[in-house]
Design an enzyme around this catalytic site. Structure first.
Site, PDB file in Angstrom:
ATOM      1  N   HIS A 254      36.972  35.813  47.462  1.00 11.29           N
ATOM      2  CA  HIS A 254      38.049  35.276  46.784  1.00 11.29           C
ATOM      3  C   HIS A 254      37.982  34.927  45.251  1.00 11.29           C
ATOM      4  O   HIS A 254      36.575  35.070  44.757  1.00 11.29           O
ATOM      5  CB  HIS A 254      38.136  33.778  47.389  1.00 11.29           C
ATOM      6  CG  HIS A 254      36.588  33.312  47.476  1.00 11.29           C
ATOM      7  ND1 HIS A 254      35.621  33.473  48.321  1.00 11.29           N
ATOM      8  CD2 HIS A 254      35.910  32.158  46.657  1.00 11.29           C
ATOM      9  CE1 HIS A 254      34.666  32.717  48.130  1.00 11.29           C
ATOM     10  NE2 HIS A 254      34.608  32.005  46.985  1.00 11.29           N
ATOM     11  N   LEU A 255      39.123  34.983  44.663  1.00  9.69           N
ATOM     12  CA  LEU A 255      38.956  34.783  43.208  1.00  9.69           C
ATOM     13  C   LEU A 255      39.146  33.208  42.949  1.00  9.69           C
ATOM     14  O   LEU A 255      40.165  32.652  43.641  1.00  9.69           O
ATOM     15  CB  LEU A 255      40.151  35.453  42.431  1.00  9.69           C
ATOM     16  CG  LEU A 255      40.035  36.969  42.134  1.00  9.69           C
ATOM     17  CD1 LEU A 255      41.298  37.259  41.618  1.00  9.69           C
ATOM     18  CD2 LEU A 255      38.706  37.135  41.326  1.00  9.69           C
TER      19      LEU A 255
ATOM     20  N   ASP B 165      42.059  24.492  45.789  1.00  9.20           N
ATOM     21  CA  ASP B 165      40.839  24.404  46.222  1.00  9.20           C
ATOM     22  C   ASP B 165      40.510  23.083  46.811  1.00  9.20           C
ATOM     23  O   ASP B 165      40.871  22.073  46.070  1.00  9.20           O
ATOM     24  CB  ASP B 165      39.501  24.918  45.079  1.00  9.20           C
ATOM     25  CG  ASP B 165      38.084  24.837  45.512  1.00  9.20           C
ATOM     26  OD1 ASP B 165      37.445  25.928  45.696  1.00  9.20           O
ATOM     27  OD2 ASP B 165      37.747  23.889  46.086  1.00  9.20           O
ATOM     28  N   ILE B 166      39.915  22.641  47.708  1.00 11.84           N
ATOM     29  CA  ILE B 166      39.792  21.242  48.239  1.00 11.84           C
ATOM     30  C   ILE B 166      38.862  20.531  47.252  1.00 11.84           C
ATOM     31  O   ILE B 166      38.961  19.322  47.631  1.00 11.84           O
ATOM     32  CB  ILE B 166      39.212  21.494  49.845  1.00 11.84           C
ATOM     33  CG1 ILE B 166      39.749  20.311  50.632  1.00 11.84           C
ATOM     34  CG2 ILE B 166      37.598  21.660  49.876  1.00 11.84           C
ATOM     35  CD1 ILE B 166      39.429  20.414  51.938  1.00 11.84           C
TER      36      ILE B 166
ATOM     37  N   GLY C 150      26.215  31.134  44.318  1.00 13.75           N
ATOM     38  CA  GLY C 150      26.648  30.075  45.045  1.00 13.75           C
ATOM     39  C   GLY C 150      28.146  30.329  45.870  1.00 13.75           C
ATOM     40  O   GLY C 150      28.514  29.485  46.236  1.00 13.75           O
ATOM     41  N   GLN C 151      27.857  31.597  46.077  1.00 19.00           N
ATOM     42  CA  GLN C 151      29.151  31.723  47.059  1.00 19.00           C
ATOM     43  C   GLN C 151      28.932  31.334  48.461  1.00 19.00           C
ATOM     44  O   GLN C 151      27.825  31.276  49.068  1.00 19.00           O
ATOM     45  CB  GLN C 151      29.222  33.402  47.328  1.00 19.00           C
ATOM     46  CG  GLN C 151      30.624  33.684  48.238  1.00 19.00           C
ATOM     47  CD  GLN C 151      30.550  35.314  48.455  1.00 19.00           C
ATOM     48  OE1 GLN C 151      29.593  35.932  48.014  1.00 19.00           O
ATOM     49  NE2 GLN C 151      31.644  35.806  49.063  1.00 19.00           N
TER      50      GLN C 151
ATOM     51  N   ASN D  40      32.285  34.785  42.901  1.00 19.71           N
ATOM     52  CA  ASN D  40      31.165  34.759  43.159  1.00 19.71           C
ATOM     53  C   ASN D  40      30.891  35.615  44.308  1.00 19.71           C
ATOM     54  O   ASN D  40      31.525  36.009  45.012  1.00 19.71           O
ATOM     55  CB  ASN D  40      30.822  33.211  43.781  1.00 19.71           C
ATOM     56  CG  ASN D  40      31.188  32.360  42.727  1.00 19.71           C
ATOM     57  OD1 ASN D  40      30.717  32.308  41.331  1.00 19.71           O
ATOM     58  ND2 ASN D  40      31.384  30.866  43.152  1.00 19.71           N
TER      59      ASN D  40
HETATM   60  P1  AMP Z   1      32.581  29.734  46.779  1.00 23.54           P
HETATM   61  O1  AMP Z   1      31.521  28.895  46.476  1.00 23.54           O
HETATM   62  O2  AMP Z   1      32.764  30.937  45.621  1.00 23.54           O
HETATM   63  O3  AMP Z   1      32.359  30.759  48.135  1.00 23.54           O
HETATM   64  O4  AMP Z   1      33.801  29.186  46.811  1.00 23.54           O
HETATM   65  C1  AMP Z   1      34.412  28.541  48.251  1.00 23.54           C
HETATM   66  C2  AMP Z   1      35.297  27.477  47.782  1.00 23.54           C
HETATM   67  O5  AMP Z   1      36.148  27.243  48.581  1.00 23.54           O
HETATM   68  C3  AMP Z   1      34.990  26.108  47.354  1.00 23.54           C
HETATM   69  O6  AMP Z   1      35.190  25.800  45.814  1.00 23.54           O
HETATM   70  C4  AMP Z   1      35.179  25.056  48.125  1.00 23.54           C
HETATM   71  O7  AMP Z   1      35.520  23.973  47.496  1.00 23.54           O
HETATM   72  C5  AMP Z   1      36.533  25.755  48.739  1.00 23.54           C
HETATM   73  N1  AMP Z   1      37.034  25.587  50.252  1.00 23.54           N
HETATM   74  C6  AMP Z   1      36.181  25.229  50.899  1.00 23.54           C
HETATM   75  N2  AMP Z   1      37.007  24.905  52.275  1.00 23.54           N
HETATM   76  C7  AMP Z   1      38.300  24.894  51.584  1.00 23.54           C
HETATM   77  C8  AMP Z   1      39.295  24.482  52.291  1.00 23.54           C
HETATM   78  N3  AMP Z   1      39.631  24.040  53.758  1.00 23.54           N
HETATM   79  N4  AMP Z   1      40.462  24.558  51.668  1.00 23.54           N
HETATM   80  C9  AMP Z   1      40.507  24.689  50.288  1.00 23.54           C
HETATM   81  N5  AMP Z   1      39.357  25.056  49.692  1.00 23.54           N
HETATM   82  C10 AMP Z   1      38.315  25.236  50.429  1.00 23.54           C
END
Ligand code: AMP
Length: 116
Positions: free
Chosen positions: A102-103, A30-31, A95-96, A89
């Protein structure tokens, strides 16, 4: 269906720190990590926006694959024995942010409960 950032990561159009990949599943860091280990585990198919779209008759194999990869990644990242949390989520109140199922695999520290 709207294009997501995860679809671009699957197609390698934008970089990601990939920790596991097979024919059906991709796992990458995760970024914006919320724990020392924070990995996203996603199906390569883009048709499932959230857990609300899952049907056992259509997706049981894919769900099994996701959880197999989660265990494999937990071992690879060194948190299988210490423990980890899988978060899925689904929708606005959860908060999605990314509408591609995705997990989140979180570990490497003592996680609190309840979540915020
Ligand atoms: P959610 O809030 O459950 O939809 O999670 C989305 C996740 O994607 C968040 O934790 C972000 O930090 C992560 N995210 C968004 N863009 C990227 C990216 N380019 N590379 C890695 N993680 C990302």
């Amino acid at each position: 269906m709207a294009e997501t950032i995860f679809a671009k990561i699957i197609r390698k159009e934008i970089p990601a720190n990939i920790v596991f990949e097979n024919d059906t599943v991709l796992a990458f860091k995760d970024i914006n990590p919320q724990a020392p280990v924070h990995i996203l585990i996603i199906p390569k198919t883009t048709e499932i926006e959230s857990a609300r779209d899952l049907k056992s008759e259509n997706h049981s194999k894919l769900l099994g694959d996701l959880f197999d990869v989660a265990n494999e990644v937990a071992k690879k990242m060194g948190v299988f024995e210490s423990g980890f949390r899988l978060v899925l989520n689904s929708g606005a109140d959860s908060g999605q942010e990314v509408p591609h199922i995705h997990l989140h695999l979180l570990g490497g520290r003592k996680l609190t409960w309840p979540p915020g």
